[in-house]
Write an enzyme that holds these catalytic residues in place. Structure first.
Site, PDB file in Angstrom:
ATOM      1  N   THR A 285       0.828  -1.199   0.000  1.00 41.76           N
ATOM      2  CA  THR A 285       0.000   0.000   0.000  1.00 41.76           C
ATOM      3  C   THR A 285       0.864   1.251   0.000  1.00 41.76           C
ATOM      4  O   THR A 285       2.101   1.173  -0.085  1.00 41.76           O
ATOM      5  CB  THR A 285      -1.040  -0.052   1.154  1.00 41.76           C
ATOM      6  OG1 THR A 285      -1.969   1.013   0.953  1.00 41.76           O
ATOM      7  CG2 THR A 285      -0.407   0.054   2.521  1.00 41.76           C
ATOM      8  N   LYS A 289       3.594   1.269  -3.760  1.00 43.34           N
ATOM      9  CA  LYS A 289       3.056   0.485  -4.884  1.00 43.34           C
ATOM     10  C   LYS A 289       3.911   0.579  -6.142  1.00 43.34           C
ATOM     11  O   LYS A 289       3.932  -0.338  -6.939  1.00 43.34           O
ATOM     12  CB  LYS A 289       1.622   0.925  -5.200  1.00 43.34           C
ATOM     13  CG  LYS A 289       0.615   0.474  -4.164  1.00 43.34           C
ATOM     14  CD  LYS A 289      -0.803   0.841  -4.576  1.00 43.34           C
ATOM     15  CE  LYS A 289      -1.795   0.454  -3.497  1.00 43.34           C
ATOM     16  NZ  LYS A 289      -3.169   0.747  -3.848  1.00 43.34           N
ATOM     17  N   ASN A 310       0.006  -3.936  -6.170  1.00 45.38           N
ATOM     18  CA  ASN A 310      -0.499  -4.005  -4.790  1.00 45.38           C
ATOM     19  C   ASN A 310      -0.445  -5.424  -4.219  1.00 45.38           C
ATOM     20  O   ASN A 310      -0.834  -5.642  -3.084  1.00 45.38           O
ATOM     21  CB  ASN A 310      -1.932  -3.453  -4.694  1.00 45.38           C
ATOM     22  CG  ASN A 310      -2.963  -4.462  -5.142  1.00 45.38           C
ATOM     23  OD1 ASN A 310      -2.699  -5.277  -6.017  1.00 45.38           O
ATOM     24  ND2 ASN A 310      -4.137  -4.421  -4.532  1.00 45.38           N
ATOM     25  N   GLY A 354      -2.178   7.451  -7.829  1.00 41.78           N
ATOM     26  CA  GLY A 354      -1.997   6.012  -8.021  1.00 41.78           C
ATOM     27  C   GLY A 354      -3.322   5.276  -8.121  1.00 41.78           C
ATOM     28  O   GLY A 354      -3.491   4.402  -8.983  1.00 41.78           O
ATOM     29  N   ALA A 355      -4.274   5.613  -7.253  1.00 43.39           N
ATOM     30  CA  ALA A 355      -5.559   4.915  -7.265  1.00 43.39           C
ATOM     31  C   ALA A 355      -6.289   5.195  -8.581  1.00 43.39           C
ATOM     32  O   ALA A 355      -6.861   4.294  -9.196  1.00 43.39           O
ATOM     33  CB  ALA A 355      -6.408   5.358  -6.081  1.00 43.39           C
ATOM     34  N   GLY A 463     -16.078   2.706  -0.918  1.00 41.92           N
ATOM     35  CA  GLY A 463     -14.833   1.970  -1.116  1.00 41.92           C
ATOM     36  C   GLY A 463     -14.769   0.607  -0.441  1.00 41.92           C
ATOM     37  O   GLY A 463     -13.839  -0.152  -0.684  1.00 41.92           O
TER      38      GLY A 463
HETATM   39  P1  ATR Z   1      -3.480   7.647  -4.259  1.00 39.16           P
HETATM   40  O1  ATR Z   1      -2.542   6.517  -4.536  1.00 39.16           O
HETATM   41  O2  ATR Z   1      -4.393   7.417  -3.098  1.00 39.16           O
HETATM   42  O3  ATR Z   1      -4.265   8.064  -5.476  1.00 39.16           O
HETATM   43  P2  ATR Z   1      -1.735   9.903  -4.652  1.00 39.16           P
HETATM   44  O4  ATR Z   1      -1.049   9.192  -5.778  1.00 39.16           O
HETATM   45  O5  ATR Z   1      -0.910  10.678  -3.695  1.00 39.16           O
HETATM   46  O6  ATR Z   1      -2.572   8.869  -3.776  1.00 39.16           O
HETATM   47  O7  ATR Z   1      -2.852  10.863  -5.310  1.00 39.16           O
HETATM   48  C1  ATR Z   1      -3.680  11.657  -4.531  1.00 39.16           C
HETATM   49  C2  ATR Z   1      -4.752  12.291  -5.428  1.00 39.16           C
HETATM   50  O8  ATR Z   1      -5.628  13.024  -4.581  1.00 39.16           O
HETATM   51  C3  ATR Z   1      -4.185  13.271  -6.425  1.00 39.16           C
HETATM   52  O9  ATR Z   1      -5.002  13.300  -7.555  1.00 39.16           O
HETATM   53  C4  ATR Z   1      -4.283  14.585  -5.649  1.00 39.16           C
HETATM   54  O10 ATR Z   1      -4.342  15.747  -6.439  1.00 39.16           O
HETATM   55  P3  ATR Z   1      -2.984  16.496  -6.898  1.00 39.16           P
HETATM   56  O11 ATR Z   1      -2.464  15.693  -8.060  1.00 39.16           O
HETATM   57  O12 ATR Z   1      -3.406  17.855  -7.265  1.00 39.16           O
HETATM   58  O13 ATR Z   1      -2.076  16.460  -5.708  1.00 39.16           O
HETATM   59  C5  ATR Z   1      -5.623  14.400  -4.982  1.00 39.16           C
HETATM   60  N1  ATR Z   1      -5.791  15.270  -3.822  1.00 39.16           N
HETATM   61  C6  ATR Z   1      -5.237  15.124  -2.609  1.00 39.16           C
HETATM   62  N2  ATR Z   1      -5.626  16.106  -1.787  1.00 39.16           N
HETATM   63  C7  ATR Z   1      -6.448  16.908  -2.509  1.00 39.16           C
HETATM   64  C8  ATR Z   1      -7.198  18.107  -2.242  1.00 39.16           C
HETATM   65  N3  ATR Z   1      -7.168  18.663  -1.022  1.00 39.16           N
HETATM   66  N4  ATR Z   1      -7.945  18.631  -3.218  1.00 39.16           N
HETATM   67  C9  ATR Z   1      -7.996  18.073  -4.435  1.00 39.16           C
HETATM   68  N5  ATR Z   1      -7.315  16.943  -4.777  1.00 39.16           N
HETATM   69  C10 ATR Z   1      -6.555  16.371  -3.819  1.00 39.16           C
END
Ligand code: ATR
Length: 497
Positions: A285, A289, A310, A354-355, A463
């Protein structure tokens, strides 16, 4: 080698409360440690009465502050109290490695009490730990003990190697804290005389688990050298539901496996641990990943496209990587878009991390038309280009475009997750009622975006279904069994057995 014992550390401030604690946990534990330094001054006068009141072996310990204890008196006072309190009914006396009183120690041994000679290090795993344990073990009849605090994946590996070098010696080795947790669960597998647990998490020693968790969740007494080890790696990791899901599955199948949370800072270091422990399978996780991919010998074709793995299985020729998030994501959609999934769905994906990558991959495999909206435009564009999608920002213009991609709206960001439950990343969007809205968040079960969608007549998915479906696919890869929980909800899993 004798079976490792599970020792409950008694940290109440009266003898009576400690006895209640033993009664509460007696079905899970084999031995107790009376931490006399937790007792009130008044109760300290009666320590010698304690072991006769208890129906299992008792270790007496009066820990000074320098070693993480609470005893505040002088060293002479501590010595006097120990002399006054020790009686034949105690089975063990824990004395620090620098404590020396030949006459007293001879008296203790004459009473038939075994001395545990211990040292503590809260700052890491000392370089000479193996030698120190060996030196202590030379003393006739003494049981050597090291309680140390691994602070990285490298420290954990060094500590595990120390176990391996000392297989022929009877000893207690405890890795404290979150990095050290695997050593406490695998005490019998690794060959420690005992492992500790306590009622409260950090009172007796950092990161201790309670007896019920050690026995019911991790199957402490059932783990032996033939047990297959699995786990989850991440950072942070202790909040994960995966140990609960997989260990309960192993138990239901009577499969001789244990699934452990591994806090990991450096993936490369962790793979040394995986080899040493002969780890059979792993969930991976955040944030590892992507980093694990270069350690795989073989992988499912989708890994190179999603750029995230994963699930890892150990095969004869090395590690094999899979991504069960795609399957987990698609499974609940089948109730709404058919099985196999209808082609040409129009979908919006919120987020580009990533998700989102696994989500977009899964949707594009079914020829969905996808709009990606993300706070950071560059990331939306990159993801869209990789999978031939439309893209935009999480702004007024972007949100307006959702209406053309509204069969399905998937929320993949952390916005709206505990503790920021009031947030909705597309607050200005007006649902028409035909949209299927899917939020990958499972805590809270109903995020703001889902609540609003529901109030406007939409169907919603959270989820939890994805979490269980991806875990079910992992479980099948781990055990070869397609058995997964007959119960379909997290609630049932949390509250069963
Ligand atoms: P994950 O693997 O859970 O997707 P990640 O790769 O860190 O984690 O991606 C987080 C996603 O949530 C990204 O799309 C991020 O947007 P940014 O690319 O602009 O960082 C989004 N995200 C996180 N916090 C956010 C916020 N407060 N408002 C809008 N988008 C957010």
């Amino acid at each position: 080698m004798k079976k490792s014992l599970l020792c409950l550390v008694l940290t109440e401030n009266t003898l009576e409360r400690n006895i209640e604690l033993i009664q509460h946990y007696q079905n899970y534990i084999d031995i107790v440690e009376l931490r006399a330094d937790f007792l009130t001054d008044r109760e300290m006068q009666y320590i010698k009465r304690f072991p006769a009141l208890v129906d299992m072996p008792v270790i007496l310990t009066l820990r000074r502050q320098a070693d993480g204890g609470k005893f505040q008196g002088s060293e002479a006072e501590r010595r006097n109290l120990l002399k006054k309190s020790i009686v034949k009914a105690f089975s063990y006396l824990d004395l620090e490695s620098d404590f020396r009183d030949t006459e007293f120690e001879a008296d203790v041994k004459r009473l038939g009490i075994r001395i545990i000679r211990s040292f503590h290090d809260f700052n890491g795993v000392p370089g000479n730990i193996t030698k120190r344990i060996k030196d202590m073990a030379r003393e006739q009849g003494v049981l050597p003990k090291a309680a140390v605090m691994p602070k990285s994946s490298k420290d954990l590996f060094r500590l595990l190697r120390c176990f391996k070098k000392l297989t022929h010696i009877e000893k207690i080795i405890v890795g404290m804290g979150e990095y050290g947790l695997p050593t406490r669960i695998l005490s019998n597998y690794l060959g420690s005389f005992l492992s500790y647990c306590s009622k409260n998490k950090n009172l007796a020693a950092p990161g201790n688990k309670n007896p019920e968790e050690m026995v019911k969740l991790y199957g402490f007494h059932k783990i032996d050298s033939t047990t297959k080890i699995y786990g989850i790696i991440g950072n942070p990791i202790m909040h994960s539901f995966s140990p609960l899901i997989h260990n309960k599955g192993f138990k239901a199948l009577e499969y001789n496996g244990v699934y452990i949370p591994f806090l990991v800072d450096k993936v490369k270091q962790f793979f040394k641990t995986a080899k040493l422990l002969n780890i059979r399978g792993l969930s991976v996780t955040i944030p590892h990943k992507q980093a694990v991919i270069r350690f795989l010998s073989t992988q499912h074709t989708h890994i190179s496209k999603i750029k995230a793995c994963n699930t890892i299985i150990r095969k004869a020729d090395g590690y094999y990587g899979e991504n069960t998030d795609v399957y987990g994501f698609l499974k609940p959609l089948k109730n709404y878009f058919g099985d196999p999934l209808k082609q040409n769905i129009k979908a919006t994906v919120i987020g580009a991390g990533g998700a989102a990558r696994a989500v977009v991959y899964g949707l594009r495999e079914h020829n969905a038309h996808v709009l990606i909206l993300n706070r950071t435009l560059k990331k939306a564009r990159q993801l869209a280009q990789a999978f031939n999608c439309e893209w935009g920002g999480l702004d007024k213009d972007g949100i307006k475009r959702i209406r053309n991609y509204s069969d399905l709206i998937v929320q993949t960001t952390s916005v709206g997750m505990e503790p920021h439950v009031e947030k909705n990343p597309i607050a200005s969007y007006r649902f028409k009622g035909h949209e299927i809205v899917y939020d990958l968040i499972y805590n809270p079960p109903l995020t703001k975006i889902l609540e609003k969608a529901l109030n406007n007549g939409c169907k919603v998915i959270n989820g939890e279904e994805m979490l269980l479906a991806q875990a079910g696919a992992q479980f099948q890869l781990f055990t070869g069994s397609n058995y997964f929980f007959p119960q379909s909800s997290m609630y049932d899993i949390l509250h069963s057995g």
